[in-house]
Design a protein around this motif. Structure first.
Motif, PDB file in Angstrom:
ATOM      1  N   ALA A   1       0.822  -1.213   0.000  1.00 48.69           N
ATOM      2  CA  ALA A   1       0.000   0.000   0.000  1.00 48.69           C
ATOM      3  C   ALA A   1       0.859   1.268   0.000  1.00 48.69           C
ATOM      4  CB  ALA A   1      -0.958   0.008   1.187  1.00 48.69           C
ATOM      5  N   VAL A   2       2.142   1.107   0.267  1.00 49.69           N
ATOM      6  CA  VAL A   2       3.063   2.244   0.191  1.00 49.69           C
ATOM      7  C   VAL A   2       3.120   2.782  -1.250  1.00 49.69           C
ATOM      8  CG1 VAL A   2       5.187   0.970  -0.352  1.00 49.69           C
ATOM      9  CG2 VAL A   2       5.320   3.040   1.034  1.00 49.69           C
ATOM     10  N   ALA A   3       2.656   1.980  -2.185  1.00 49.94           N
ATOM     11  CA  ALA A   3       2.630   2.392  -3.595  1.00 49.94           C
ATOM     12  C   ALA A   3       1.749   3.621  -3.823  1.00 49.94           C
ATOM     13  CB  ALA A   3       2.128   1.240  -4.476  1.00 49.94           C
ATOM     14  N   LEU A   4       0.871   3.931  -2.869  1.00 52.23           N
ATOM     15  CA  LEU A   4      -0.014   5.090  -3.018  1.00 52.23           C
ATOM     16  C   LEU A   4       0.573   6.365  -2.406  1.00 52.23           C
ATOM     17  CD1 LEU A   4      -3.295   3.172  -2.300  1.00 52.23           C
ATOM     18  CD2 LEU A   4      -2.796   4.351  -4.423  1.00 52.23           C
ATOM     19  N   LYS A   5       1.838   6.282  -2.018  1.00 53.87           N
ATOM     20  CA  LYS A   5       2.477   7.410  -1.343  1.00 53.87           C
ATOM     21  C   LYS A   5       2.377   8.724  -2.136  1.00 53.87           C
ATOM     22  CE  LYS A   5       6.790   8.638   0.960  1.00 53.87           C
ATOM     23  NZ  LYS A   5       8.229   8.422   1.019  1.00 53.87           N
ATOM     24  N   ASP A   6       2.536   8.649  -3.453  1.00 51.88           N
ATOM     25  CA  ASP A   6       2.552   9.864  -4.280  1.00 51.88           C
ATOM     26  C   ASP A   6       1.227  10.610  -4.280  1.00 51.88           C
ATOM     27  OD1 ASP A   6       5.162   9.700  -4.890  1.00 51.88           O
ATOM     28  OD2 ASP A   6       4.899   8.878  -6.905  1.00 51.88           O
ATOM     29  N   ILE A   7       0.169   9.948  -3.829  1.00 60.35           N
ATOM     30  CA  ILE A   7      -1.140  10.605  -3.775  1.00 60.35           C
ATOM     31  C   ILE A   7      -1.082  11.832  -2.860  1.00 60.35           C
ATOM     32  CG2 ILE A   7      -3.591  10.304  -3.179  1.00 60.35           C
ATOM     33  CD1 ILE A   7      -2.772   8.685  -5.593  1.00 60.35           C
ATOM     34  N   SER A   8      -0.143  11.812  -1.921  1.00 60.76           N
ATOM     35  CA  SER A   8      -0.015  12.964  -1.024  1.00 60.76           C
ATOM     36  C   SER A   8       0.310  14.240  -1.805  1.00 60.76           C
ATOM     37  CB  SER A   8       1.050  12.696   0.050  1.00 60.76           C
ATOM     38  OG  SER A   8       2.307  12.503  -0.551  1.00 60.76           O
ATOM     39  N   HIS A   9       0.797  14.076  -3.052  1.00 63.59           N
ATOM     40  CA  HIS A   9       1.086  15.251  -3.886  1.00 63.59           C
ATOM     41  C   HIS A   9      -0.027  15.523  -4.905  1.00 63.59           C
ATOM     42  CE1 HIS A   9       4.999  15.090  -2.089  1.00 63.59           C
ATOM     43  NE2 HIS A   9       5.220  13.893  -2.567  1.00 63.59           N
ATOM     44  N   MET A  10      -1.125  14.760  -4.817  1.00 63.08           N
ATOM     45  CA  MET A  10      -2.245  14.945  -5.754  1.00 63.08           C
ATOM     46  C   MET A  10      -3.535  15.172  -4.969  1.00 63.08           C
ATOM     47  SD  MET A  10      -1.583  11.792  -8.360  1.00 63.08           S
ATOM     48  CE  MET A  10      -0.075  10.889  -8.128  1.00 63.08           C
ATOM     49  N   PRO A  11      -3.739  16.414  -4.511  1.00 62.17           N
ATOM     50  CA  PRO A  11      -4.868  16.710  -3.615  1.00 62.17           C
ATOM     51  C   PRO A  11      -6.222  16.240  -4.148  1.00 62.17           C
ATOM     52  CG  PRO A  11      -3.466  18.641  -3.905  1.00 62.17           C
ATOM     53  CD  PRO A  11      -2.955  17.603  -4.856  1.00 62.17           C
ATOM     54  N   GLN A  12      -6.405  16.282  -5.459  1.00 65.89           N
ATOM     55  CA  GLN A  12      -7.715  15.929  -6.025  1.00 65.89           C
ATOM     56  C   GLN A  12      -7.963  14.427  -5.975  1.00 65.89           C
ATOM     57  OE1 GLN A  12      -5.073  16.842  -7.628  1.00 65.89           O
ATOM     58  NE2 GLN A  12      -4.892  15.973  -9.660  1.00 65.89           N
ATOM     59  N   ARG A  13      -6.932  13.618  -5.692  1.00 66.04           N
ATOM     60  CA  ARG A  13      -7.117  12.171  -5.618  1.00 66.04           C
ATOM     61  C   ARG A  13      -7.131  11.644  -4.192  1.00 66.04           C
ATOM     62  NH1 ARG A  13      -6.986  10.172 -10.561  1.00 66.04           N
ATOM     63  NH2 ARG A  13      -8.749   9.081  -9.683  1.00 66.04           N
ATOM     64  N   VAL A  14      -6.900  12.523  -3.216  1.00 68.72           N
ATOM     65  CA  VAL A  14      -6.793  12.080  -1.822  1.00 68.72           C
ATOM     66  C   VAL A  14      -8.060  11.358  -1.359  1.00 68.72           C
ATOM     67  CG1 VAL A  14      -6.744  12.945   0.554  1.00 68.72           C
ATOM     68  CG2 VAL A  14      -4.997  13.677  -1.052  1.00 68.72           C
ATOM     69  N   LYS A  15      -9.221  11.935  -1.686  1.00 71.12           N
ATOM     70  CA  LYS A  15     -10.480  11.317  -1.247  1.00 71.12           C
ATOM     71  C   LYS A  15     -10.661   9.922  -1.830  1.00 71.12           C
ATOM     72  CE  LYS A  15     -13.223  15.404  -0.226  1.00 71.12           C
ATOM     73  NZ  LYS A  15     -14.166  16.378  -0.810  1.00 71.12           N
ATOM     74  N   CYS A  16     -10.179   9.728  -3.052  1.00 74.67           N
ATOM     75  CA  CYS A  16     -10.255   8.409  -3.700  1.00 74.67           C
ATOM     76  C   CYS A  16      -9.398   7.403  -2.924  1.00 74.67           C
ATOM     77  CB  CYS A  16      -9.742   8.479  -5.135  1.00 74.67           C
ATOM     78  SG  CYS A  16     -10.533   9.750  -6.133  1.00 74.67           S
ATOM     79  N   ALA A  17      -8.213   7.856  -2.522  1.00 72.17           N
ATOM     80  CA  ALA A  17      -7.255   6.956  -1.882  1.00 72.17           C
ATOM     81  C   ALA A  17      -7.665   6.580  -0.460  1.00 72.17           C
ATOM     82  CB  ALA A  17      -5.864   7.595  -1.880  1.00 72.17           C
ATOM     83  N   VAL A  18      -8.285   7.522   0.260  1.00 71.58           N
ATOM     84  CA  VAL A  18      -8.577   7.249   1.682  1.00 71.58           C
ATOM     85  C   VAL A  18      -9.966   6.648   1.899  1.00 71.58           C
ATOM     86  CG1 VAL A  18      -7.021   9.080   2.450  1.00 71.58           C
ATOM     87  CG2 VAL A  18      -9.463   9.563   2.240  1.00 71.58           C
ATOM     88  N   LEU A  19     -10.793   6.608   0.865  1.00 69.93           N
ATOM     89  CA  LEU A  19     -12.193   6.179   1.019  1.00 69.93           C
ATOM     90  C   LEU A  19     -12.332   4.847   1.771  1.00 69.93           C
ATOM     91  CD1 LEU A  19     -15.224   6.536   0.339  1.00 69.93           C
ATOM     92  CD2 LEU A  19     -14.774   5.380  -1.839  1.00 69.93           C
ATOM     93  N   ALA A  20     -11.692   3.808   1.261  1.00 67.35           N
ATOM     94  CA  ALA A  20     -11.846   2.480   1.861  1.00 67.35           C
ATOM     95  C   ALA A  20     -11.282   2.441   3.287  1.00 67.35           C
ATOM     96  CB  ALA A  20     -11.143   1.432   0.998  1.00 67.35           C
ATOM     97  N   TRP A  21     -10.189   3.152   3.499  1.00 69.36           N
ATOM     98  CA  TRP A  21      -9.507   3.126   4.795  1.00 69.36           C
ATOM     99  C   TRP A  21     -10.370   3.796   5.855  1.00 69.36           C
ATOM    100  CZ3 TRP A  21      -4.363   0.992   4.874  1.00 69.36           C
ATOM    101  CH2 TRP A  21      -3.928   0.577   3.607  1.00 69.36           C
ATOM    102  N   ARG A  22     -10.998   4.920   5.481  1.00 71.07           N
ATOM    103  CA  ARG A  22     -11.913   5.597   6.408  1.00 71.07           C
ATOM    104  C   ARG A  22     -13.151   4.732   6.666  1.00 71.07           C
ATOM    105  NH1 ARG A  22     -10.169  10.245   7.992  1.00 71.07           N
ATOM    106  NH2 ARG A  22      -9.082  11.715   6.633  1.00 71.07           N
ATOM    107  N   THR A  23     -13.619   4.082   5.622  1.00 70.88           N
ATOM    108  CA  THR A  23     -14.803   3.236   5.757  1.00 70.88           C
ATOM    109  C   THR A  23     -14.529   2.081   6.726  1.00 70.88           C
ATOM    110  OG1 THR A  23     -15.442   3.788   3.486  1.00 70.88           O
ATOM    111  CG2 THR A  23     -16.511   1.872   4.484  1.00 70.88           C
ATOM    112  N   LEU A  24     -13.381   1.456   6.565  1.00 71.79           N
ATOM    113  CA  LEU A  24     -13.030   0.357   7.475  1.00 71.79           C
ATOM    114  C   LEU A  24     -12.868   0.871   8.901  1.00 71.79           C
ATOM    115  CD1 LEU A  24     -12.318  -2.591   8.044  1.00 71.79           C
ATOM    116  CD2 LEU A  24      -9.927  -2.041   7.549  1.00 71.79           C
TER     117      LEU A  24
END
Ligand code: ZN
Length: 147
Positions: free
Chosen positions: A113-136
Motif C-alpha cells: 500500500a506504500v505504492a499510493l504514497k505519491d497521492i499525497s502530492h495529488m490533492p484531487q485524488r486524496v479522497k479516492c485513496a482514503v475512502l476504503a480506509w476511512r470506511t473500514l
C-alpha cells in the motif's frame, strides 16, 4: 525500474484485477463508502472473529486509485488483529497527508500500500485513496461501541 514505476505497476495491477473483489457470504458486517466528488462507490464486507479480521472483501466501482487502494487495504489487513489494522489505517492516512514520509516505517506498516504514497502530492485524488480506509475505520469503531 525505479520505485515510482514499481509503485505505478502495483496500483495498476490492483485496479485491474483484485483477489478481494467479491461478496462475502458469511460477512459479519458490511459498510458502504461513497466519494461523490469522483463517483467512487464501494462496499466493504468484513468477517470478524473476536479481535481478528478473518476476511475483508469489497464490491462496487470507482476510479483506478479508489479500486487499487481498496484492494491494497483488503490485502494488508486480512488476518490482522483489529488494533493492528487500526494502526495501519492511521499510518496510511498520515502518509497520504504527507505527515509520515519514512519509507522504512511505511513499508513495514503498509506493505504494498506504500505504492499510493505519491497521492499525497495529488490533492484531487486524496479522497479516492482514503475512502476504503476511512470506511473500514468507521466499521471497526462501530463494532467496538457495540461490545
Ligand atoms: Zn476516485
Amino acid at each position: 525500474m525505479d520505485m515510482k514505476q514499481i509503485y505505478t505497476q502495483i496500483v495498476m495491477e490492483h485496479a485491474r484485477e483484485s483477489a478481494h473483489r467479491h461478496d462475502l457470504a458469511d460477512a459479519t458486517d458490511s459498510e458502504r463508502g461513497h466519494n461523490p466528488s469522483c463517483g467512487d462507490d464501494i462496499t466493504l464486507h468484513i468477517k470478524r472473529e473476536g479481535d481478528r479480521i478473518e476476511a475483508l472483501s469489497f464490491t462496487g466501482h470507482g476510479c483506478a486509485i479508489s479500486q487499487a487502494s481498496t484492494s491494497l487495504l483488503c490485502e494488508l489487513v486480512e488476518g490482522k488483529r483489529v488494533d493492528e489494522a487500526k494502526e495501519a489505517i492511521e499510518t496510511f492516512l498520515a502518509m497520504i497527508k504527507g505527515e509520515e514520509e519514512d519509507d522504512d516505517v511505511l513499508e513495514e506498516q503498509l506493505g504494498d500500500a506504500v505504492a499510493l504514497k505519491d497521492i499525497s502530492h495529488m490533492p484531487q485524488r486524496v479522497k479516492c485513496a482514503v475512502l476504503a480506509w476511512r470506511t473500514l475505520n468507521d466499521m471497526l469503531e462501530k463494532e467496538n461501541e457495540e461490545k
